[in-house]
Design a protein around this motif. Structure first.
Motif, short mmCIF file in Angstrom:
data_model
loop_
_atom_site.label_atom_id
_atom_site.label_comp_id
_atom_site.label_asym_id
_atom_site.label_seq_id
_atom_site.Cartn_x
_atom_site.Cartn_y
_atom_site.Cartn_z
N ASP A 150 2.59 1.61 3.32
CA ASP A 150 3.78 0.76 3.45
C ASP A 150 4.98 1.38 2.74
O ASP A 150 6.10 1.38 3.27
CB ASP A 150 3.50 -0.64 2.90
CG ASP A 150 2.53 -1.42 3.76
OD1 ASP A 150 2.72 -1.43 4.98
OD2 ASP A 150 1.57 -1.98 3.21
N TRP A 151 4.74 1.88 1.53
CA TRP A 151 5.83 2.52 0.79
C TRP A 151 6.34 3.75 1.55
O TRP A 151 7.55 4.01 1.60
CB TRP A 151 5.36 2.92 -0.61
CG TRP A 151 5.38 1.80 -1.59
CD1 TRP A 151 4.30 1.20 -2.18
CD2 TRP A 151 6.52 1.12 -2.11
NE1 TRP A 151 4.70 0.20 -3.02
CE2 TRP A 151 6.06 0.12 -3.01
CE3 TRP A 151 7.89 1.24 -1.90
CZ2 TRP A 151 6.91 -0.73 -3.70
CZ3 TRP A 151 8.74 0.39 -2.59
CH2 TRP A 151 8.26 -0.58 -3.46
N ALA A 152 5.43 4.51 2.15
CA ALA A 152 5.83 5.70 2.91
C ALA A 152 6.69 5.31 4.11
O ALA A 152 7.72 5.95 4.39
CB ALA A 152 4.60 6.47 3.36
N SER A 165 0.83 -1.20 0.00
CA SER A 165 0.00 0.00 0.00
C SER A 165 0.87 1.25 0.00
O SER A 165 2.09 1.19 0.24
CB SER A 165 -0.90 0.00 1.23
OG SER A 165 -0.11 0.17 2.41
N ASN A 166 0.24 2.40 -0.24
CA ASN A 166 0.97 3.67 -0.18
C ASN A 166 1.55 3.92 1.21
O ASN A 166 2.65 4.47 1.34
CB ASN A 166 0.03 4.82 -0.57
CG ASN A 166 -0.35 4.78 -2.04
OD1 ASN A 166 0.39 4.24 -2.87
ND2 ASN A 166 -1.52 5.34 -2.37
N LYS A 168 -1.46 -3.08 6.94
CA LYS A 168 -0.77 -1.99 6.25
C LYS A 168 0.06 -1.18 7.24
O LYS A 168 -0.34 -0.96 8.37
CB LYS A 168 -1.79 -1.07 5.57
CG LYS A 168 -2.54 -1.73 4.42
CD LYS A 168 -3.54 -0.78 3.80
CE LYS A 168 -4.30 -1.45 2.64
NZ LYS A 168 -5.30 -0.53 2.03
#
Length: 571
Positions: A5-7, A2-3, A406
């Motif tokens: 997780d990337w963050a 998810s966004n 997440k």
């Protein structure tokens, strides 16, 4: 991912790199670049030593090893506390008193230049190869998440570590490792709690461990004496002691970490704390693997955990065959679930007869699943002869990306990255210091300025980074990564340890005798390892004792050399 997780992943990695660059600003001397000006407190030494040993391989392969074969690997570390005590008594005060940059400088003072060069060369071979493996470990994470070829991700990860290690040197390594280990401990604790929470409501922690135990996954201690079994109490205490003593006492990637200590006392305290904390930490990592195994008894695992290879097969002309294999795999899993339910009831009722019966039935179900998995891997090889059919290193990663909430996915993946960055940076720093101090400065350019050697150290770091990336590209062919690193070390560490023990305790032995003993021993150890004469941990014992015995024998046949036991000052 998810966004969120990337963050979490990107912000954690950026914070670590920027923190290391900030804390290491102003590094303008060779002493600062290689040893952090010898100014680190004991807790920094402890965490740096642990971070160097606990690479991404630890967090990827160890849970997979526990999932596949149980917790017996924890016995590998039983000799560690004893090794730390010996190091604190002997190695640490000698290295600090002589103010050496590398462990191998002492060998020239005690013996001669060729003995120093030989041990440095053996270290460079072993550490260069094993560092390639540690770079590959996080690369497979990116390849699985992004569905990219591992070659691309390997080059990316290697380049990332090279950049900040070339800039900051040892100080950047030590400071970043402190923060890395704090995040790692927190993440592992949370991961363990989450796995338990994901189990069925009627299966708590204790019952999950009982089920895993009945299926052969909690075999942490084995007192049988078996030369062919790599993980027993005896191989861990004896073989593990020699391996750990050699690793921490003669491997520059570790020696360089505790030489950064502000004093002998600070270095000693850091090593002793490492000896106390490492075994519980490794036990926790393996326990997480066992809990993941228990989780997959109630939730169908993929027929193959390496999603990159599985996706290739799904898009190939063999997709029909794969569907048939998956259908057969699902049928076997459903049958296994029914037998597992019977085991759960028997455990609740403490019905030992039924428990023993179900244990055998579940083993048969596991064997059926293995046969089906073999069909899948055979199909992969049929589709692509170069396919990586060993998926142990992907088990924990697959669980993390599929089932964790997440945010936590990003944190766990960041932990694996951080572990890789810490151990790889330490290794590159040690490879550079050994190359410059033991080879370049002694054999190539003897009278350079401090700035010249600082520049040479940065160039050597870059060079070894490039070599390690090349080695990483071949790491997929060697099976379980954590075992591969330890097997590789066992071919060399015993020989190097034997040389140091002769140097410390056999003052009558000169350089010529120990040099010949080391050469012959290394040949014998390589033959024993290749022929699999004994389990690999015993190679450390054989190598160490052979060097000592052969050095004494060769010394008897030589004329006495005046002052052969005296330490000579380097010119």
């Amino acid at each position: 991912m998810s966004n969120l997780d990337w963050a979490v992943l990107i912000s954690t990695l950026l914070a670590i790199v920027l923190y290391g660059i900030y804390k290491s600003r102003g590094t303008q001397s060779i002493d600062g670049f290689l040893l952090g000006n010898r100014s680190m407190p004991w807790y920094s030494v402890c965490l740096s030593v642990m971070a160097t040993q606990a690479s991404a391989i630890t967090f990827l392969s160890a849970p997979g090893l526990a999932y596949a074969s149980g917790m017996s690997f924890v016995q590998f570390y039983l000799g560690l506390p004893l090794a730390m005590i010996v190091l604190c008594i002997t190695f640490v005060p000698i290295f600090h008193r002589l103010k050496v940059y590398t462990a191998y400088e002492y060998l020239e003072q005690r013996f001669d230049l060729k003995t120093r060069a030989l041990t440095a060369f053996l270290f460079l071979i072993q550490r260069g190869l094993s560092t390639g493996i540690t770079i590959y470990a996080p690369a497979i994470i990116l390849s699985a998440i992004l569905n990219l070829n591992p070659t691309i991700t390997t080059i990316f990860i290697g380049t990332l570590v090279i950049v900040y290690t070339v800039y900051g040197g040892s100080k950047a390594v030590s400071y970043t490792q402190m923060l890395q280990m704090a995040i790692i401990f927190f993440g592992l604790f949370v991961a363990g709690l989450v796995v338990v929470q994901l189990l069925p409501s009627n299966v708590g922690f204790g019952k999950a461990i009982s089920i895993a135990g009945k299926m052969g996954r909690t075999n942490a201690i084995d007192f049988t004496f078996d030369w062919d079994n790599p993980y027993t109490v005896w191989s861990g205490l004896i073989g593990g002691f020699f391996l750990q003593l050699s690793y921490f006492g003669t491997d520059q990637s570790q020696v360089g970490r505790y030489l950064t200590g502000a004093s002998v006392g600070q270095s000693r305290m850091g090593l002793l704390m490492n000896g106390l904390v490492k075994i519980p930490m490794q036990f926790l990592i393996l326990l997480i693997g066992v809990l993941v195994f228990a989780f997959y008894q109630f939730n169908k695992p993929p027929v193959f955990f390496n999603s990159f290879e599985l996706n290739k097969l799904e898009k190939s002309r063999y997709q029909g065959d794969l569907k048939a294999i998956n259908a057969e795999y699902s049928t076997v899993f459903k049958e296994k679930q029914q037998e597992l339910e019977k085991l759960g009831i028997a455990l609740d009722q403490d019905d030992q007869v039924t428990i023993d019966q179900q244990r055998l039935v579940l083993k048969e179900a596991d064997d059926k699943a293995k046969v089906i998995r073999k069909k899948a891997t055979d199909l992969m090889l049929k589709n692509d002869p170069k396919a990586d059919i060993n998926d142990n290193n992907y088990i924990f990663l697959s669980f993390v990306t599929e089932y964790l909430p997440k945010g936590l996915i990003g944190l766990l993946i960041a932990i694996i990255f951080l572990a890789s960055m810490g151990s790889t940076a330490s290794a590159l720093n040690s490879l550079a210091s050994t190359s410059v101090i033991d080879i370049y400065k002694r054999l190539v350019h003897k009278n350079g300025t401090d700035q010249h050697y600082l520049k040479a150290s940065r160039m050597a770091t870059f060079f070894w980074g490039f070599i390690c990336i090349l080695m990483a590209l071949y790491a997929s062919k060697i099976g379980n990564l954590i075992e591969a690193v330890n097997i590789l070390g066992s071919y060399i560490y015993g020989t190097i340890l034997g040389v140091f023990l002769v140097a410390f305790y056999l003052r009558q032995v000169n350089g010529r005798a120990v040099f010949m003993a080391a050469i012959i021993t290394e040949i014998i150890v390589c033959i024993c390892g290749y022929q699999k004469v004994v389990a690999y941990l015993w190679l450390n014992v054989i190598g160490c004792l052979l060097v000592v015995v052969l050095a004494l024998i060769f010394q008897l046949f030589q004329k006495k050399t005046p002052d052969s036991g005296e330490v000579r000052n380097l010119k």
